[in-house]
Scaffold this motif. Structure first.
Motif, PDB file in Angstrom:
ATOM      1  N   UNK A 159       0.847   5.091  -1.327  1.00  0.00           N
ATOM      2  CA  UNK A 159       0.359   5.104   0.053  1.00  0.00           C
ATOM      3  C   UNK A 159      -1.023   4.466   0.156  1.00  0.00           C
ATOM      4  N   UNK A 160      -1.810   4.600  -0.900  1.00  0.00           N
ATOM      5  CA  UNK A 160      -3.163   4.048  -0.896  1.00  0.00           C
ATOM      6  C   UNK A 160      -3.182   2.555  -1.214  1.00  0.00           C
ATOM      7  N   UNK A 161      -2.386   2.127  -2.199  1.00  0.00           N
ATOM      8  CA  UNK A 161      -2.483   0.754  -2.708  1.00  0.00           C
ATOM      9  C   UNK A 161      -1.281  -0.136  -2.377  1.00  0.00           C
ATOM     10  N   UNK A 162      -0.158   0.441  -1.943  1.00  0.00           N
ATOM     11  CA  UNK A 162       1.018  -0.335  -1.536  1.00  0.00           C
ATOM     12  C   UNK A 162       1.511  -1.296  -2.623  1.00  0.00           C
ATOM     13  N   UNK A 163       1.857  -0.756  -3.774  1.00  0.00           N
ATOM     14  CA  UNK A 163       2.339  -1.569  -4.893  1.00  0.00           C
ATOM     15  C   UNK A 163       3.858  -1.444  -5.022  1.00  0.00           C
ATOM     16  N   UNK A 164       4.491  -2.382  -5.725  1.00  0.00           N
ATOM     17  CA  UNK A 164       5.951  -2.315  -5.918  1.00  0.00           C
ATOM     18  C   UNK A 164       6.337  -1.165  -6.848  1.00  0.00           C
ATOM     19  N   UNK A 165       7.476  -0.539  -6.534  1.00  0.00           N
ATOM     20  CA  UNK A 165       8.026   0.556  -7.320  1.00  0.00           C
ATOM     21  C   UNK A 165       9.472   0.225  -7.680  1.00  0.00           C
ATOM     22  N   UNK A 166       9.850   0.516  -8.913  1.00  0.00           N
ATOM     23  CA  UNK A 166      11.208   0.279  -9.369  1.00  0.00           C
ATOM     24  C   UNK A 166      11.880   1.601  -9.714  1.00  0.00           C
TER      25      UNK A 166
END
Length: 232
Positions: A159-166
């Protein structure tokens, strides 16, 4: 051009090693990492110095990776060790490191690496708990509780950094597509990477027979479903 630095994180036994190995194949410099271990056919791809430092930060804060302390603090000596580790990477334009503990020790690393790029990964809580039961002799309840703590932190940071998740639970073809999407996001044509494909990942590296969700606490099942919605 400033270096791009990638941090891979997620709960233990959740595919972090696989993602990191794929990134290494594609040209991300990892330094000296473990490439074999008793519980990981291709190694955990962790820099032992990074892992030891994170373990020490957790220990001096009053806990460990599986008995997480309420607060994390870094000493001046630990910061000096951190900076010595980071100095060994500085000549590389594209580098990274991986350790599930980073979900709890991040603040100290970001003092020297404010522009980190993140990649997250998760796996079904029962599979993680079963793996910890086999590796560490943890009861299933402890493994599930740890899954909750780590993945709550992963979601908070997303929520803070908006990075990709797998999702490490995806079917093989779908997971390979997710890895391709990840590489497209990370490279963005900024740094030339090796054209080696997704050769690091092999289906036999994981077990994907998931037991009934009914065995999970409601909050754990809800968190897992939230992560599924976010996965590439």
């Amino acid at each position: 051009m400033a270096a791009k630095v990638i941090c891979v994180w997620g709960m233990h036994r959740s595919g972090t090693s696989c993602v990191t190995g794929v990134l290494q194949d594609w040209g991300v410099f990892l330094g000296e990492v473990r490439t074999e271990s008793a519980f990981n056919a291709r190694g955990n791809r962790e820099n032992p110095d990074v892992r030891r430092l994170n373990d020490d930060v957790l220990k001096t804060s009053g806990g460990s990776w599986h008995e997480l302390p309420p607060r994390i603090s870094w000493s001046d000596e630990q910061r000096r060790r951190r900076d010595a580790i980071l100095a060994s990477y500085r000549k590389h334009d594209l580098w990274g490191f991986k350790d599930p503990r980073l979900l709890f020790t991040l603040a100290g690393w970001m003092e020297s690496l404010p522009a980190l790029h993140f990649v997250g990964t998760f796996r079904h809580p029962i599979l993680v708990a079963r793996s910890l039961e086999k590796r560490n002799q943890f009861p299933l309840t402890k493994g599930i509780a740890l899954w909750q703590r780590y993945n709550e932190r992963l979601l908070d940071y997303h929520r803070q950094f908006q990075f990709p998740i797998l999702s490490f639970d995806r079917a093989e073809a779908d997971y390979r597509q997710s890895l391709e999407k990840l590489l497209t996001i990370l490279t963005a044509n900024e740094v030339p990477l090796k054209e080696s494909g997704i050769s690091f990942f092999a289906e036999e590296l994981r077990h994907t027979e998931i037991e009934a969700d009914a065995e999970l606490p409601a909050e754990t099942l809800q968190l897992y479903r939230e992560l599924q919605k976010l996965a590439l």
